[in-house]
Scaffold this motif. Sequence first.
Motif, short mmCIF file in Angstrom:
data_model
loop_
_atom_site.label_atom_id
_atom_site.label_comp_id
_atom_site.label_asym_id
_atom_site.label_seq_id
_atom_site.Cartn_x
_atom_site.Cartn_y
_atom_site.Cartn_z
N SER A 265 5.09 -4.41 4.44
CA SER A 265 5.13 -3.25 5.33
C SER A 265 3.69 -2.77 5.50
N PRO A 266 3.44 -1.84 6.42
CA PRO A 266 2.06 -1.36 6.60
C PRO A 266 1.46 -0.73 5.35
N THR A 267 2.31 -0.30 4.40
CA THR A 267 1.79 0.39 3.21
C THR A 267 2.09 -0.33 1.90
N GLN A 268 2.79 -1.46 1.94
CA GLN A 268 3.20 -2.12 0.70
C GLN A 268 2.83 -3.61 0.69
N TYR B 12 0.28 1.80 -0.87
CA TYR B 12 -1.00 2.41 -0.49
C TYR B 12 -0.79 3.58 0.47
N LYS B 13 -1.71 4.49 0.43
CA LYS B 13 -1.81 5.55 1.43
C LYS B 13 -3.22 5.47 2.00
N GLY B 14 -3.32 4.96 3.21
CA GLY B 14 -4.64 4.64 3.73
C GLY B 14 -5.18 3.45 2.95
N SER C 181 0.75 3.91 -5.99
CA SER C 181 1.67 3.52 -7.07
C SER C 181 1.65 2.01 -7.25
N LEU C 182 1.96 1.60 -8.49
CA LEU C 182 2.01 0.18 -8.82
C LEU C 182 3.26 -0.07 -9.66
#
Length: 357
Positions: free
Chosen positions: A153-156, A178-180, A185-186
């Motif tokens: 996804s765009p953030t994962q 991710y955020k930006g 988180s991991l």
Amino acid sequence: MKIIDWYILKRYLATFFVMLIMFIPIGIVIDVSEKINRMLENKVAFKLIAIYYADFTVYFANLLFPIFLFLSIIWFTSKLANNTEIVAILSSGISFTRFLRPYLMGATIVSVLALAMGFFFLPKASKGFNDFRYQYLTRKETRQSTDVYKQISPTQVIYVSNFIYSNKSGSNFNLETYKGDQLVSLETANGIVWNEKEKNYTLSGYTKRVIGKMEDVITKEPQRTVKLNFLPDDLTPTVYAAETMTYPELKRFIARERSRGSSNLNAYLVVLYKKFTIPVSAFILTIIAVAVSSMKRRGGMGINLAIGIALAFTFVFFDKVFGTLAEKSTFSPLLATWIPNLVFGILAFYLLRNAKR
């Protein structure tokens, strides 16, 4: 249709299918001789072997489709030329274009069959062929993909160090969110298993670390069942995943991968476009084969077959080279899959003009 049309059309189709019937058993015998020891070691049931070779037949026929078609046309057209049948046909007032009509009818039938096979039958055969090979014919350490790193996804982003095809399980799983450009988180797990019935995953040795401004929050569980935004097909080799899907499935899969910004999109598009280019090649190869073999030569049928084999393998070479180029680089997949047809289409036009003279 006239009698001559039926005569040529029957010879066209009969020679092509006889060529398949002749060469496929040879391929099966060679494959059995290479793999019989591995089958005996793994004690594979005869029913599974029979299903494997049924899939192998479809896979093998599709792989060598251009060569079989090209050689079959050259074979029977050269016989017509050597028996001066073509001279008699053209001397009766029939133009070369009119003489070509039953060949194009045969190419239409063959291309429709190739299209249906590529859309619906070949994916199932490819899946059975590859699954059997991974499960029984390859060594244990090669039955898995390693170091799979994929954006879902765009953030994962996910990572799996090993993934085994037969039981849909992997080890050393990571899910980064991710955020930006900042990691927020991991999530990690020692093992991951796909649950086919529930359509979710079981993570063993699960740990989640949420990145905080002052300190991180860590959660640990021995086992956790979760729904994740990817399927086991996403963890298999790119070409393998694409080849085992029917046309509607592949279209949906490509749309999902495009929305994720997948780096493997070109490999999927190459498989998609080839479902159309292979049927079209039936017409181009038919015209080339007729133009090459319709003239009676001093060397007889052997010269025509030699030319045919050289051209057929050149076509396959072009197809493989440009397909690999598109998969491994930024080269356009659409252009790469159509270049062999474009090049040989120009050759077909040139040879057809000379044949008419």
